[in-house]
Design a protein around this motif. Sequence first.
Motif, PDB file in Angstrom:
ATOM      1  N   ASN A 179       0.822  -1.213   0.000  1.00 29.53           N
ATOM      2  CA  ASN A 179       0.000   0.000   0.000  1.00 29.53           C
ATOM      3  C   ASN A 179       0.848   1.252   0.000  1.00 29.53           C
ATOM      4  O   ASN A 179       2.046   1.214   0.231  1.00 29.53           O
ATOM      5  CB  ASN A 179      -0.930  -0.010   1.221  1.00 29.53           C
ATOM      6  CG  ASN A 179      -2.086  -0.958   0.995  1.00 29.53           C
ATOM      7  OD1 ASN A 179      -2.747  -0.936  -0.036  1.00 29.53           O
ATOM      8  ND2 ASN A 179      -2.305  -1.832   1.972  1.00 29.53           N
ATOM      9  N   ALA A 180       0.160   2.369  -0.250  1.00 26.14           N
ATOM     10  CA  ALA A 180       0.880   3.632  -0.358  1.00 26.14           C
ATOM     11  C   ALA A 180       1.318   4.106   1.020  1.00 26.14           C
ATOM     12  O   ALA A 180       0.629   3.901   2.017  1.00 26.14           O
ATOM     13  CB  ALA A 180      -0.012   4.673  -1.008  1.00 26.14           C
ATOM     14  N   VAL A 181       2.468   4.750   1.050  1.00 28.21           N
ATOM     15  CA  VAL A 181       2.969   5.367   2.274  1.00 28.21           C
ATOM     16  C   VAL A 181       3.279   6.821   1.947  1.00 28.21           C
ATOM     17  O   VAL A 181       3.898   7.115   0.922  1.00 28.21           O
ATOM     18  CB  VAL A 181       4.260   4.660   2.740  1.00 28.21           C
ATOM     19  CG1 VAL A 181       4.829   5.343   3.966  1.00 28.21           C
ATOM     20  CG2 VAL A 181       3.978   3.195   3.016  1.00 28.21           C
ATOM     21  N   LEU A 182       2.849   7.727   2.814  1.00 29.22           N
ATOM     22  CA  LEU A 182       3.127   9.148   2.590  1.00 29.22           C
ATOM     23  C   LEU A 182       4.323   9.551   3.439  1.00 29.22           C
ATOM     24  O   LEU A 182       4.341   9.376   4.646  1.00 29.22           O
ATOM     25  CB  LEU A 182       1.904   9.992   2.974  1.00 29.22           C
ATOM     26  CG  LEU A 182       2.046  11.490   2.661  1.00 29.22           C
ATOM     27  CD1 LEU A 182       2.245  11.701   1.167  1.00 29.22           C
ATOM     28  CD2 LEU A 182       0.813  12.243   3.143  1.00 29.22           C
ATOM     29  N   LEU A 183       5.343  10.074   2.772  1.00 22.49           N
ATOM     30  CA  LEU A 183       6.564  10.425   3.493  1.00 22.49           C
ATOM     31  C   LEU A 183       6.581  11.909   3.811  1.00 22.49           C
ATOM     32  O   LEU A 183       5.906  12.704   3.149  1.00 22.49           O
ATOM     33  CB  LEU A 183       7.783  10.094   2.626  1.00 22.49           C
ATOM     34  CG  LEU A 183       7.944   8.630   2.208  1.00 22.49           C
ATOM     35  CD1 LEU A 183       9.152   8.503   1.311  1.00 22.49           C
ATOM     36  CD2 LEU A 183       8.086   7.736   3.424  1.00 22.49           C
ATOM     37  N   GLN A 184       7.396  12.249   4.795  1.00 24.12           N
ATOM     38  CA  GLN A 184       7.626  13.663   5.076  1.00 24.12           C
ATOM     39  C   GLN A 184       8.267  14.297   3.848  1.00 24.12           C
ATOM     40  O   GLN A 184       9.153  13.758   3.236  1.00 24.12           O
ATOM     41  CB  GLN A 184       8.572  13.803   6.280  1.00 24.12           C
ATOM     42  CG  GLN A 184       7.890  13.422   7.577  1.00 24.12           C
ATOM     43  CD  GLN A 184       8.870  13.466   8.738  1.00 24.12           C
ATOM     44  OE1 GLN A 184       9.921  14.077   8.643  1.00 24.12           O
ATOM     45  NE2 GLN A 184       8.509  12.813   9.840  1.00 24.12           N
ATOM     46  N   GLY A 200       6.297  15.106   1.390  1.00 24.57           N
ATOM     47  CA  GLY A 200       5.257  14.992   0.386  1.00 24.57           C
ATOM     48  C   GLY A 200       5.392  13.819  -0.568  1.00 24.57           C
ATOM     49  O   GLY A 200       4.484  13.523  -1.331  1.00 24.57           O
ATOM     50  N   ARG A 201       6.517  13.126  -0.535  1.00 23.47           N
ATOM     51  CA  ARG A 201       6.668  12.022  -1.483  1.00 23.47           C
ATOM     52  C   ARG A 201       5.796  10.855  -1.074  1.00 23.47           C
ATOM     53  O   ARG A 201       5.598  10.576   0.111  1.00 23.47           O
ATOM     54  CB  ARG A 201       8.142  11.592  -1.514  1.00 23.47           C
ATOM     55  CG  ARG A 201       8.505  10.802  -2.752  1.00 23.47           C
ATOM     56  CD  ARG A 201       9.971  11.018  -3.117  1.00 23.47           C
ATOM     57  NE  ARG A 201      10.879  10.442  -2.146  1.00 23.47           N
ATOM     58  CZ  ARG A 201      11.466   9.255  -2.286  1.00 23.47           C
ATOM     59  NH1 ARG A 201      11.209   8.502  -3.328  1.00 23.47           N
ATOM     60  NH2 ARG A 201      12.303   8.812  -1.377  1.00 23.47           N
ATOM     61  N   LYS A 202       5.278  10.143  -2.052  1.00 21.56           N
ATOM     62  CA  LYS A 202       4.471   8.955  -1.769  1.00 21.56           C
ATOM     63  C   LYS A 202       5.118   7.770  -2.465  1.00 21.56           C
ATOM     64  O   LYS A 202       5.640   7.902  -3.570  1.00 21.56           O
ATOM     65  CB  LYS A 202       3.053   9.162  -2.320  1.00 21.56           C
ATOM     66  CG  LYS A 202       2.069   8.201  -1.686  1.00 21.56           C
ATOM     67  CD  LYS A 202       0.608   8.510  -1.809  1.00 21.56           C
ATOM     68  CE  LYS A 202       0.061   9.317  -2.943  1.00 21.56           C
ATOM     69  NZ  LYS A 202      -1.385   9.064  -3.052  1.00 21.56           N
ATOM     70  N   LEU A 203       5.110   6.616  -1.811  1.00 15.38           N
ATOM     71  CA  LEU A 203       5.605   5.420  -2.484  1.00 15.38           C
ATOM     72  C   LEU A 203       4.784   4.214  -2.026  1.00 15.38           C
ATOM     73  O   LEU A 203       4.012   4.292  -1.078  1.00 15.38           O
ATOM     74  CB  LEU A 203       7.096   5.203  -2.198  1.00 15.38           C
ATOM     75  CG  LEU A 203       7.566   5.214  -0.747  1.00 15.38           C
ATOM     76  CD1 LEU A 203       7.199   3.945   0.013  1.00 15.38           C
ATOM     77  CD2 LEU A 203       9.085   5.365  -0.706  1.00 15.38           C
ATOM     78  N   ILE A 204       4.963   3.112  -2.758  1.00 16.04           N
ATOM     79  CA  ILE A 204       4.295   1.860  -2.394  1.00 16.04           C
ATOM     80  C   ILE A 204       5.275   1.051  -1.565  1.00 16.04           C
ATOM     81  O   ILE A 204       6.427   0.863  -1.969  1.00 16.04           O
ATOM     82  CB  ILE A 204       3.910   1.056  -3.659  1.00 16.04           C
ATOM     83  CG1 ILE A 204       3.049   1.906  -4.571  1.00 16.04           C
ATOM     84  CG2 ILE A 204       3.223  -0.245  -3.275  1.00 16.04           C
ATOM     85  CD1 ILE A 204       1.654   2.139  -4.064  1.00 16.04           C
ATOM     86  N   ALA A 205       4.819   0.579  -0.422  1.00 18.98           N
ATOM     87  CA  ALA A 205       5.715  -0.171   0.458  1.00 18.98           C
ATOM     88  C   ALA A 205       5.949  -1.560  -0.108  1.00 18.98           C
ATOM     89  O   ALA A 205       5.059  -2.396  -0.144  1.00 18.98           O
ATOM     90  CB  ALA A 205       5.094  -0.267   1.849  1.00 18.98           C
ATOM     91  N   LEU A 231      -5.274   4.739   9.450  1.00 20.80           N
ATOM     92  CA  LEU A 231      -5.601   6.152   9.575  1.00 20.80           C
ATOM     93  C   LEU A 231      -4.406   7.055   9.305  1.00 20.80           C
ATOM     94  O   LEU A 231      -4.514   8.262   9.307  1.00 20.80           O
ATOM     95  CB  LEU A 231      -6.126   6.438  10.998  1.00 20.80           C
ATOM     96  CG  LEU A 231      -7.315   5.577  11.397  1.00 20.80           C
ATOM     97  CD1 LEU A 231      -7.663   5.779  12.870  1.00 20.80           C
ATOM     98  CD2 LEU A 231      -8.535   5.939  10.533  1.00 20.80           C
ATOM     99  N   ASP A 232      -3.263   6.430   9.071  1.00 25.50           N
ATOM    100  CA  ASP A 232      -2.084   7.285   8.990  1.00 25.50           C
ATOM    101  C   ASP A 232      -1.504   7.392   7.585  1.00 25.50           C
ATOM    102  O   ASP A 232      -0.452   7.918   7.371  1.00 25.50           O
ATOM    103  CB  ASP A 232      -0.978   6.769   9.925  1.00 25.50           C
ATOM    104  CG  ASP A 232      -0.673   5.312   9.619  1.00 25.50           C
ATOM    105  OD1 ASP A 232      -0.936   4.843   8.487  1.00 25.50           O
ATOM    106  OD2 ASP A 232      -0.201   4.635  10.513  1.00 25.50           O
ATOM    107  N   ALA A 233      -2.243   6.846   6.623  1.00 22.46           N
ATOM    108  CA  ALA A 233      -1.737   6.988   5.259  1.00 22.46           C
ATOM    109  C   ALA A 233      -2.894   7.263   4.338  1.00 22.46           C
ATOM    110  O   ALA A 233      -4.003   6.800   4.559  1.00 22.46           O
ATOM    111  CB  ALA A 233      -1.015   5.722   4.821  1.00 22.46           C
ATOM    112  N   GLU A 234      -2.686   8.008   3.324  1.00 24.27           N
ATOM    113  CA  GLU A 234      -3.758   8.296   2.387  1.00 24.27           C
ATOM    114  C   GLU A 234      -4.007   7.075   1.520  1.00 24.27           C
ATOM    115  O   GLU A 234      -3.101   6.339   1.205  1.00 24.27           O
ATOM    116  CB  GLU A 234      -3.357   9.479   1.519  1.00 24.27           C
ATOM    117  CG  GLU A 234      -3.133  10.708   2.360  1.00 24.27           C
ATOM    118  CD  GLU A 234      -3.195  11.969   1.538  1.00 24.27           C
ATOM    119  OE1 GLU A 234      -3.116  13.024   2.132  1.00 24.27           O
ATOM    120  OE2 GLU A 234      -3.332  11.869   0.308  1.00 24.27           O
ATOM    121  N   PRO A 235      -5.264   6.860   1.114  1.00 24.58           N
ATOM    122  CA  PRO A 235      -5.577   5.665   0.287  1.00 24.58           C
ATOM    123  C   PRO A 235      -4.899   5.768  -1.073  1.00 24.58           C
ATOM    124  O   PRO A 235      -4.668   6.862  -1.544  1.00 24.58           O
ATOM    125  CB  PRO A 235      -7.081   5.696   0.161  1.00 24.58           C
ATOM    126  CG  PRO A 235      -7.464   7.099   0.471  1.00 24.58           C
ATOM    127  CD  PRO A 235      -6.422   7.673   1.381  1.00 24.58           C
TER     128      PRO A 235
END
Lengths: 317, 533, 214
Positions: free
Chosen positions: A249-254, A256-261, A313-317
């Motif tokens: 699933n997606a992870v939102l990093l400090q 603003g970058r987003k990646l798939i774990a 609750l801690d990552a955007e879908p």
Amino acid sequence: MYRGFPLFPEAASSVARGVDLLYLFMTAISVLLSIGIFTVIFYFALRYRRRHPDEVPKPIHGSLKLELFWSITPFLVTMIFFGWGTTLYFRNYDPPPGASEIFVVGKQWMWKIQHPDGQREINELHVPSGRAIKLTMATEDVIHSFYIPAFRVKKDVVPGRYTTMWFQPTRPGSYHLFCAEYCGNQHSGMIGRVHVMAPSEFEAWLAGAARGKSMPEAGEELFHRLGCFTCHRADVSGRGPVLEGVFGNAVLLQGGRKLIADEAYLRESILNPGAKLVVGFRTRMPTFAGQINEEGLMQIIAYLKSLPPKKRLDAEP
Amino acid sequence: MTRTHYLNVQYGFRSWLLTKDHKRIALLYLASITLFFFLGGAFAVMVRLELVTPPGDLMQAETYNRMFTMHGVMMIFFFLIPSIPAVLGNFLVPMMIGARDLAFPRVNLLSWYLYIIGGVFALVAAVSGGVDTGWTFYTPYSSTYSNSAVIATAVGVFVAGFSSILTGLNFIVTIHKMRAPGLTWFRLPLFIWAHYATSVIQILGTPVLAITIVLLAAERLAGVGIFDPKLGGDPILFQHLFWFYSHPAVYIMILPGMGVISELVTCFSRKKIFGYGFIAMSSVAIAVLGFLVWAHHMFVSGQSIYASMVFSVLSFLVAVPSAIKVFNWTATLYKGSIVYMTPILYAFGFIGLFTIGGLTGLFLSTLAIDVHVHDTYFVVAHFHYIMVGGAVMAYLGGIHFWWPKISGRMYPEGWARFSALVLFVGFNLTFFPQFLLGYLGMPRRYHAYPEEFQVLNVMSSAGASILGVGYLIPMVYLVWSMRYGKPAPDNPWGAKGLEWTTSSPPVTENFEQTPVVTEEAYVYQVEEEAPVG
Amino acid sequence: MADIAHPAELAHQFEDMDQQLDSSVFGMWVFLAQEIMFFGGLFVAYTIYRGAYPEAFREASHHLDLRLGGFNTVVLIASSLTMALAVRAAQLGQRAAIVANLLLTLALGSVFLAVKAYEYHHKYVEHLVPGLGFSFEGSHPANAQMFFVFYFLMTGMHALHMVVGAGLLLYFIHKARRGVYHAGYYGPVEIMGLYWHFVDIVWIFLFPMLYLIG
């Protein structure tokens, strides 16, 4: 093919014949071309040998038509080779969905193999025929290369990252496994056998094989022993992100970058937590480099992959 | 009455060790690279001896690993890279363009001394136990794990690299600025075009190897993790940096050989070379394209599928100019007037073996096949076909061709033809089986191997013994000829080219007066063109 | 025997002074091309790691003294000016001016090296020299160490080239004082100038790459 003078190793995977066919095609063209050139040279050397010491032949500067012909033709031939070879490579690159997974760790000078249910092997790999198998591989020390000639597959294992390869065995039998990247003293001793078995026999082998805990169980044990659970809890009250369902699933990093774990991200997060910080968490995770080896990392990742996803609750879908 | 020429104008060590004459420097190189050739060959003998039997029973694994590494390091950096440019190039480049010497004679001498200093480091490394990383020095094995003389060897290669750079620099300036009046670019001998292209590679590629070695040495000495992932480094970065030089390096090794072959084919057909412009431009094309293909050594190291595709297609492209040369050489023979002297025999050998070597390169450029044969004996066979079947044969062909000019003596033709034949047979017996071994799956750098590979290995080792004999015979008769060979006329082959207008051996200044060039290269007969085909 | 057609400074392999000057200058350009590839390899490796660890590199870079780096940049540019003046003086055959400008160039170059030595010493005292008791207080000590590895390698390689340059300047000053260079023979000074300008340009790249991150 093993009788008499072998030119090919056994073909025991779904891609082997395809590779051999291309190889044969290229060999045929090469042989034709070579014989052609050798014959022409031989013929010219004989036909135009010097008859008397003072003869001087007329000059022939060149011919644009000929030059273009023997520039464009080799170009086209090479492009055929390129096209065929690349298509095969592309098709063989990604494993089919639903491939079984096996985990490999190379270290000077042995291959350590873990099946998901906990069966462990050293320098031996048992696989069922007719099923796609995906290997996720790492190394404890230097670069090695996992090579199964009968399957026509090879992939380096590089320190600091995971590499993957896949194959689908087609013929039961026992085949060579070689390390194919020079790795020091016992490089030529880092060899073994791949045993392809009919699926029912493979299940029997799995049941009877020496095993420890399954990889997810071993991973869970590590998760507790190393204290991961103190920060990574099943709810958002922990000092670290919730790990249930993190994989894939997606992870939102400090920043603003987003990646798939994926496996690489999880591995890096354990060894070098500061590299990618998840948004919303202030505590610095300590590094576990040196406290856990490559096999253990694979086990923890297997454990995390096995957790059912909860509402996150801690990552955007 | 003995004529004065460059060999007898002065005697004594100082006159040789402090010479500025490009011809004497060429001979200094000839002596030193021959030494390294036989040292590198001795290591190869040890390797092939061990491989006669499947188990590693002749020497320990540790020793074997040092043997193949030292073989590669010495042959590549201390024999092949200098060979034709430093011996034949140094001797002939000024003469072929009508100059008295290279642009920078003292830099040329410095180049030789740097080679020697580098060589001393390599020898020190060898006697202190050698290095066991493979000539490719992949990290982290070479930076963190190996317990061998990595730094000494690396320093030796670094210094020798500057020797190579200075040779290239000298050639580029000389060819640009010192051509005789009337000698335009497209009247230059193809040997010069080949060396020009080679020199461009030497100038632009070798410094990258130099800095890579500096990084490797820094990591090894200070343990700072430039290539160690545990400290944030990337071992694949080493591979990119290393191959960025080492791939163009193989073109440094083959382009001069191709230049030699052009000279041999035209002279011994007594006919202008076919397609001069295309051959000249193909040398340039190979030099340029050669810089764009390095990651074809890294197809299975985990790089992206798209990167691999790009490097694959470019690797196919670089084969095309080489093919053009082979066809043009063959066409030169058409309606020529051919004599079977030793140099052309080596040229025939080159064309045949280079064709095979080059074609097998296509197999390696093919992604799906490279996955199977990468790091196997298929690769070993491929590069030996090019470097030994190609470059070394061209080198020997050139040595024989210009021997009368260099030494003032003829070599014994009978023995020379015999050795060429022995070499050809020995070479094929040594290396053809290795293609088969590779596809069967035998990895390279293996000290011991499974039983089923023994027959082919025995064939290969048997061939190697014949090959060794083939190299020793010329040593004997060439040295013999320096004293007892028939005195050579100025132009024993009736060849075109400014170097053949000088005496054999030439005077120190090469030309009494700077020649003026009024015609194209290789004009054996001035007449209207014969129709083609 | 030296005469109009064959001045004493004409090397035997050249036809005339023009060819000699032309070849020497071209030779220096070819040499500089290979120097660009040499430093280029270092720059590429540095850039790759900087892209991989931007925060760590930024943090580490803040430990460099911007004022000293800036000062050194000005010093080096000034030394390029004096070097150019020396070349001009050689072309005009003004012996005193050649010597004076070369001396100034040498002086400025020495100031640069002295400042560099001071910076290096300071880094050593702060335990920021990789391999010599490196210790970094920050979030990514390993990656910060990578920055400093490249800092020392890049500036060290540059400084080495400057030391060689300084040695060459001494040689040229010695020759210039003896009146070797004049309007008919100034090639060596010109190629010295090319080399010196190149070393200056390398610093023009190094300074922002290392000192001016973020």
